[in-house]
Design an enzyme around this catalytic site. Structure first.
Site, PDB file in Angstrom:
ATOM      1  CE  LYS A  80      -3.947   1.891   2.755  1.00  0.00           C
ATOM      2  NZ  LYS A  80      -4.555   1.713   3.978  1.00  0.00           N
ATOM      3  CB  SER A 155      -7.771   4.237   3.061  1.00  0.00           C
ATOM      4  OG  SER A 155      -7.003   3.421   4.024  1.00  0.00           O
ATOM      5  CB  SER A 179      -7.995   1.269   6.045  1.00  0.00           C
ATOM      6  OG  SER A 179      -8.718   2.208   6.319  1.00  0.00           O
TER       7      SER A 179
END
Lengths: 501, 98, 501
Positions: A80, A155, A179
Site C-alpha cells: 500500500k 482506504s 481500512s
C-alpha cells in the site's frame, strides 16, 4: 503449466521451494497479469518491474546455491502506498507527495526485502488513508474486480483489489478504522488488523498514531498468517511496539484448518448487527455462525453498549491526531510546493497554498475537523471526551472477552456500493466502518474472512476479534471457518469472481 | 442548529495552514456542522469519573541508549527539497520574529 | 523602519514606586551524544544537515524514541533544583507551523512535566540570599536553525528567503520555569542575573550540559510585570527573548522596569507581548504580534509512551549527584576560614576553583588567596584577561609558595619567578634555576659581601659598636644589592652583627 497467479502464496512458496517454477517466472507472471488487467482495476499507482525482477533473480540464485531461505522467499507482494519504500515513490494517495521518493524503508519493508519477496509495486488508497472506498485517492479510483463499477473498499482498496484480481498473492495494507478489513469484506479477500503494536509503524505515513496498524491482505487465512509472522514483531524504532514475540500464528492457522473448535466460545456483539446492515450480509453472517457451531463452538450473545459511541469517538480522535500528523506536509522540505500568485510569497502563505492545492476534499474535511476538536476551548468537549469513550470501549471489550474467546460480527454493513454513490454524504461513508472501528480504539486484533456472496452477488466478510496479543485466535477460528465454507462451496470464493482481462 | 459557523471554519483553516476557497469554506461549514452534531454525543457518556485513554497498550519507559547511529547522507536529506542552497533548505521569507 | 523611542522612567525612580515581579524561563541544551528522539549525533559546528535522521528531519513515517540518558539528565536537574520528580509523565505535542520545526509540532511536555515544585537559593554579590521558586522543569526538543538571507542585517523582517539547517532539530532541551519571583524589589535585575548564573553553574557541575550562554546552550527568556505595591494583583507581563548573556538578563529587566513604569505613569496599559532584546543599547522592542494567539492544541503524544521513573531509579540518581555549587561554597568557606567579605570577593572574582586547586597542590588557603586575589588579580586586570586564563596553574602557585616557605626564595624574588612562569619560561623551580634566583644560603659569599660593604662604610662599624643598630640596615641594603636580592635578610643581619662584634 500452472497459472502461477491463481496459486495462493503458500502454494506458490511450495512450488518455488520444489523448484517447479522460479521466482522470476512467478514475478513475470504477476507483472503480466497486472499489465493485462490493471488498466481496468487500477489497483497500482506504481509498478516496480525492474526492482521486483532483480529481487526475484537474486532469490533464484540463492536458492540454486542451496541457501536456506525464508518460507515466502520469491513470492511477489504489493505494498500500500502509505508505506515508505526507499527508492520507490510513496504518495499516500496524495498530490502533495506526488513524486516523493523516500530515502529510507519502513521496518516492515526491510523485513520483506530481507526475506526476498519481490515488491511488485505500490497500491492505490484513499488519500492519507482517509476513506472507505478509495474514491478519495488523488490518482483516480480503483475498481472492484467483482464489478468494475463498484468500490473496492477503502482506504486500502488497491491492495485488496490487487489480491482479488490475482495481480498479487500477497499485499500489505494498513488499518486505522477498518481500512484492511472492510476492503477485504467487499472484495472477497482476507484482511487482518494485528494487535496495536504488533507490527512496527516505523515507516507508515501516519494518519492516526494511536490507531494505525499495518497488516496482511491475502486470499487465504494461512497466507495472512505467513505474512503476519514475517512483518510482525518488536521494533526498537517504534516506541509503541509490543516487546513480546508474536504468538505462533501459522501453527494456529494450520490447527484451525483441521476444523475442530470444541471448547471455543464465540461472542456475537449485539451492537454490531441489526439496523443498517443489509439482509444479505446478516444472512451470510448467521450461516457462518452455524458453521462455527457445527465445528464445536458455543455461540453466546454479548453486549458492548459503548460501541454505539465508537464511531463518534473515532471521528474525533482520528482527525485530531491526523491533523497533527499531516502538518509536516507544507512544501518546505519535500513534496509539492505551491506559491501563491497573489500577494507576497512568504513561508506561511506558501504552506497554506501548498496544502490548499495538495490536499483533497476529504483530507481537508478531517484536518479542519481535527484542528477544531483540539483547539482551545474545545479540547475537553471533543478530543478529551472521545478519549474517555475509548476507556469505556476497552472496558466493554474486557468484559466481553471474559465471556467469550473471540467476538464476531459482519465486517461491514453493506456490500460494495457503486462508485460515486456515497461521495456527497461523508456521514454515510463513515458508517461503513461502524463494525471495524471498535477494535482500533481498543487496540485489539481483527480479521475479515470472506464468507459468501450477498443476494446481489457481491462478497461479504465475517469479522473475528480477539483480545490484545491473542492474534493466534483469529487465525485458528478464521481458518476453521474458511475450511468449512470452502467445503460447502466446493472451491474458494474468488473462483466465482468474474474473469478479468 | 449551527454549531460551526463559516467564520469558525475560516479561523480553523488558517490555524491548520490550509487555503480554502470561499465555496470550500461554505461547504465545509455545512458538512462539519452535521458531523460535529453527531459526534457530540460522546459527551453523553464521557463523565468526569471516566479516565481518558491515550494509548491502547499499557507500555511505559521505552528508552533508547544514547549511542549514535549514522545520519542520513546530506544528499538524501536534500534530494526531495523543493529548493536548496549551500547544503540547506531554501524556504520563502518568514514573517515576523521568533 | 522608524520607531519612536519609548519614554523611560529612571530605574531608581521606577523601582521606588513600583514593585517588579519577574519570571524566568531557561532552556538548557543537554550534552547527550545523541538527540532527544533519534540517534543522530549532536555536536557543535557540523556541516549543515549532516546530523539528521528521518525522525529529526520530520519525514513521513518516522517515529520518535526517547533518549534514556536525556531523561536521566532531566531528573538530575530536577533533583538539583529540589523538585518533585513525577511518578509518571507524558510527552505532548505543541502544534505550530514554522520552517525550523520539521514536523510543525514540537514534542514537549505540557501538563505533566518530569519535575515540578522546586526552589533554588540564589546568592547575590553582597551575600543576600533570595529563594527562587521553581514551577517546573520539563523535557522537549530543539528546533532547527534559520539563517535569513537578504533584507536588512540578516534579521527576519525584510529578508528575501531563509536557509534552514536541521542539525539542531531534535537536540534535547530541558526548560525550567520559575514561579513569579516576588519581593526582590530594586534588586530584581541582580536576582534575575544571579539565578541564571546559578543555573549555569549547576548544569556544569551536574555535567548535563556545556552550558555556555554565548553558544546558545543556555537561553533565557525574561518575563517582567510591575504592580503598585507587593499587595497589588500581578500586572501585565512582557516576555523578552534573545537575551544571550548574564549581563543581558540584568539589563533586560532594568530596561523593562523603566519602560513599563513610564507606561503606567502615563495611565496607559502595558501590552502583553513578546519583546526582543537589543545587545547594542540594552533596550527591548516588540516582536511579531502573533495572530494565532498561540493556540498550540496540546494533546498527549501518541507515538510515545509515558515516562514513569521508579523511585529506586530516582534515588540512584540522587545518590550520584555531585556536590552542588552552593553547598561546595559553604564547605570551602568553613574549611578555609575566610571572612564573609573575603569569601564573596573570591567567588565574585571567579577564583574559587583556582584557590581550591592551589590548596590541593599544597598551599595554605591564606597563601593561595594572597596570590590569586593579590598579584595575579592585578596581572589579570592589567592584561585584561580572566584569572583562569593567565598562563600559570594552581599547581605552579603551589610550587612557588613551597619555594618561599622553604626559604629558597623570598617574597620579592617570588614575584620575579611569577613573571618568569607567566612569560612561559617554565615551572617555578626551572625559572629559579635558569635565572639563578635562588637565595644565597652559603655564608661564605654573604660574608664576602658583608666585608666589602663594611670596608666601604667604615664609620658604620664604629656607630654600631657604639650602640646604634640603625645603620646596620644600610649594610644589609648594600649586601642585598650586591646579591641581587637573593639573600635572606635575616641571616645577613645576624652575620653583620657577628662581624661587627
Amino acid at each position: 503449466m500452472t497459472d502461477l497467479t491463481r496459486l495462493s502464496a503458500a502454494e506458490l512458496a511450495e512450488t518455488l521451494a520444489r523448484k517447479e517454477a522460479s521466482s522470476v517466472e512467478a514475478t513475470r507472471a504477476h507483472l503480466d497479469r497486472i499489465a493485462a488487467v490493471d488498466g481496468d482495476v487500477h489497483a497500482f499507482l506504481h509498478v516496480s518491474s525492474d526492482d521486483a525482477l532483480a529481487t526475484a533473480a537474486d532469490v533464484d540464485a540463492r536458492r540454486a546455491a542451496g541457501e536456506e531461505l525464508h518460507p515466502l522467499a520469491g513470492v511477489p507482494i504489493a505494498v500500500k502506498d502509505v508505506v515508505v519504500t526507499k527508492g520507490l515513490p510513496s504518495t499516500a494517495g496524495s498530490k502533495i507527495l506526488e513524486g516523493w521518493i523516500p530515502p529510507y524503508d519502513a521496518t516492515l519493508v526491510e523485513k520483506i526485502r530481507a526475506a526476498g519477496l519481490p515488491i511488485l509495486g505500490k497500491t492505490n488508497m484513499d488519500e492519507f488513508a482517509m476513506g472507505s472506498s478509495t474514491e478519495h485517492s488523488a490518482f483516480g479510483n480503483t475498481h472492484n474486480p467483482w464489478d468494475l463499477d463498484r468500490i473496492p473498499g477503502g482506504s486500502g482498496g488497491g491492495s485488496a483489489a490487487a489480491v482479488a484480481a490475482f495481480e498479487a498473492p500477497l499485499a500489505i495494507g494498513t488499518d486505522t478504522g477498518g481500512s484492511i478489513r472492510q476492503p477485504g469484506a467487499v472484495t472477497g479477500t482476507v484482511g487482518v488488523k494485528p494487535t496495536y503494536g504488533g507490527v512496527s509503524r516505523y515507516g507508515l505515513i501516519a494518519m492516526a498514531s494511536s490507531l494505525d496498524q499495518a497488516g496482511p491482505v491475502t486470499r487465504t487465512v494461512l497466507d495472512s498468517a505467513l505474512l503476519h509472522e514475517l512483518i510482525g514483531g518488536h521494533d526498537p524504532r517504534d516506541s509503541t511496539s509490543i516487546p513480546e514475540p508474536l504468538p505462533p500464528l501459522v501453527e494456529a492457522a494450520r490447527q484451525g484448518a483441521l476444523g475442530d473448535l470444541s471448547g471455543l466460545k464465540v461472542g456475537v456483539v449485539t451492537q454490531l448487527q441489526g439496523e443498517g446492515y443489509q439482509p444479505g450480509v446478516l444472512a451470510r453472517f448467521h450461516e457462518s455462525l452455524e458453521l462455527l457451531t457445527k465445528a464445536g463452538a458455543e455461540v453466546v450473545e454479548v453486549s458492548c453498549p459503548s460501541f454505539d459511541y465508537a464511531l463518534a469517538a473515532y471521528y474525533l480522535i482520528m482527525p485530531a491526531e491526523a491533523s497533527s500528523n499531516l502538518a509536516k506536509f507544507d512544501g518546505m522540505r519535500f513534496g509539492l510546493r505551491v506559491e501563491p500568485t497573489d500577494g507576497p510569497v512568504t513561508a506561511e502563505r506558501v504552506m497554506a497554498a501548498t496544502r490548499g492545492a495538495g490536499f483533497g476534499d476529504e483530507v481537508k474535511r478531517r484536518v479542519v475537523l481535527g484542528t477544531y476538536a483540539l483547539s482551545a476551548g474545545y479540547y475537553d468537549a471533543y478530543y478529551g471526551s472521545a478519549q474517555k469513550v475509548r476507556t469505556l470501549i476497552q472496558r466493554d471489550f474486557d468484559a466481553a472477552f471474559a465471556q467469550a474467546d473471540v467476538l464476531v460480527s459482519p465486517t461491514a454493513p453493506t456490500t460494495a456500493f457503486k462508485l460515486g454513490e456515497k461521495l456527497d454524504d461523508p456521514l454515510a461513508m463513515y458508517l461503513n466502518d461502524v463494525a471495524t472501528i471498535p477494535a482500533n480504539l481498543a487496540g485489539v486484533p481483527g480479521i475479515s474472512v470472506p464468507n459468501g456472496l450477498s443476494d446481489d452477488g457481491l462478497p461479504v466478510g465475517f469479522q473475528i476479534l480477539a483480545p490484545a496479543k491473542a492474534d493466534d485466535r483469529l487465525y485458528r477460528v478464521g481458518a476453521a471457518l474458511e475450511s468449512a465454507l470452502e467445503s460447502t462451496w466446493g472451491a474458494p470464493l474468488l473462483d466465482s469472481a468474474p474473469r478479468l482481462g | 442548529m449551527s454549531t460551526i459557523s463559516r467564520d469558525e471554519v475560516a479561523r480553523v483553516a488558517a490555524l491548520a495552514r490550509i487555503d480554502l476557497r470561499d465555496d470550500e469554506v461554505d461547504r465545509l461549514a455545512g458538512e462539519l456542522d452535521v458531523i460535529v452534531d453527531s459526534i457530540a454525543r460522546v459527551r453523553e457518556v464521557a463523565t468526569p469519573d471516566v479516565p481518558a485513554t491515550s494509548h491502547p497498550l499499557p507500555l511505559t519507559n521505552v528508552f533508547r541508549e544514547d549511542v549514535p547511529q549514522p545520519a542520513l547522507p546530506v544528499a538524501d536529506v536534500l534530494a526531495a527539497a523543493p529548493d536548496a542552497q549551500d547544503g540547506r533548505f531554501a524556504v520563502p521569507q518568514i514573517l515576523g520574529e521568533e | 523602519m522608524t520607531t519612536t523611542t519609548p519614554a523611560l522612567v529612571s530605574y531608581d525612580d521606577a523601582v521606588r514606586r513600583y514593585d517588579p515581579v519577574i519570571g524566568i524561563e531557561v532552556h538548557v541544551e543537554l550534552g547527550t551524544r545523541t538527540k532527544m528522539f533519534c540517534p543522530a549525533e549532536q555536536s557543535f559546528g557540523a556541516e549543515p544537515n549532516t546530523q539528521t535522521t528521518p525522525v529529526s528531519l520530520g519525514l513521513p513515517g518516522a517515529l520518535p524514541v526517547v533518549n534514556g540518558t536525556a531523561v536521566e539528565y532531566a531528573i538530575r536537574i530536577g533533583l538539583a533544583l529540589n523538585c518533585q520528580i513525577a511518578e509518571s509523565c507524558r510527552f505532548a505535542r505543541k502544534n505550530y507551523f514554522y520552517p525550523d520545526v520539521p514536523k510543525n509540532f514540537q514534542t514537549s511536555q505540557y501538563d505533566e512535566p518530569i519535575a515540578y515544585e522546586g526552589w533554588l537559593d540564589v546568592e547575590l554579590e553582597d551575600g543576600t540570599v533570595h529563594r527562587v521558586e521553581i514551577e517546573r522543569a520539563h523535557m522537549e526538543e530543539d528546533a532547527g536553525k534559520n539563517t535569513h538571507v537578504g533584507g536588512s542585517a540578516g534579521r527576519i523582517h525584510g529578508a528575501e528567503y531563509s536557509l534552514v539547517d536541521y542539525n539542531r532539530a531534535g537536540v534535547p532541551l530541558v526548560e525550567i520555569v520559575t514561579k513569579p519571583i516576588t519581593g526582590a524589589g530594586e534588586r530584581a535585575p541582580e536576582v534575575a542575573r544571579a539565578y541564571v548564573q546559578a543555573l549555569r553553574d549547576i548544569f556544569r557541575v551536574l555535567d548535563v550540559s556545556e552550558a555556555r550562554m554565548e553558544r546558545g546552550n543556555v537561553r533565557a527568556d525574561v518575563n517582567l510585570s510591575l504592580r503598585a505595591t507587593p499587595d497589588s494583583p500581578l500586572g501585565t507581563r512582557t516576555e523578552t527573548k534573545n537575551v544571550n548573556s548574564f549581563r543581558s538578563v540584568e539589563r533586560a529587566v532594568r530596561y523593562e522596569i523603566s519602560r513599563q513604569a513610564a507606561i503606567l505613569d502615563a495611565g496607559e496599559t502595558v501590552i502583553q507581548e513578546t519583546r526582543h532584546f537589543h545587545e547594542e543599547d540594552g533596550s527591548t522592542s516588540p516582536g511579531r504580534v502573533k495572530s494565532d494567539a498561540e493556540d498550540y492544541r496540546y494533546f498527549p503524544e501518541p507515538d510515545l509512551v509515558p515516562v514513569a521513573p521508579s523511585r529506586e531509579w530516582v534515588e540512584e540518581i540522587r545518590a550520584t549527584l555531585p556536590e552542588l555549587p552552593q553547598a561546595r561554597r559553604r564547605r570551602l568557606h568553613d574549611e578555609w576560614g575566610f571572612a564573609d567579605a573575603e569569601m564573596r570577593d573570591v567567588v565574585n572574582a571567579g577564583a574559587l576553583d583556582l584557590i581550591e586547586a592551589t590548596v590541593a597542590a599544597g598551599a595554605t588557603p591564606a597563601a593561595a588567596r594572597k596570590w590569586w586575589m593579590g598579584e595575579l588579580a592585578r596581572r589579570a586586570k592589567q592584561d585584561e584577561v580572566e584569572l583562569a586564563d593567565l598562563a600559570i596553574t594552581p599547581a605552579q602557585i603551589g610550587e612557588l609558595q613551597r619555594l618561599v616557605d622553604s626559604g629558597r626564595i623570598n617574597d620579592k624574588i617570588a614575584r620575579q619567578v611569577l613573571d618568569g612562569v607567566l612569560a612561559g619560561e617554565g615551572d617555578p623551580e626551572a625559572v629559579v634555576v635558569a635565572r639563578g634566583l635562588e637565595v644565597v644560603s652559603d655564608d661564605g659569599p654573604l660574608l664576602e659581601a658583608i666585608d666589602a660593604a663594611l670596608a666601604a662604610q667604615p664609620d658604620i662599624v664604629e656607630k654600631v659598636r657604639g650602640g646604634n643598630q640603625g645603620p646596620v640596615g644600610a649594610i644589609i641594603g648594600a649586601v642585598m644589592k650586591a646579591t641581587k636580592g637573593q639573600a635572606d635578610a635575616k641571616r645577613v643581619r645576624e652575620l653583620v652583627l657577628e662581624r661587627i662584634g
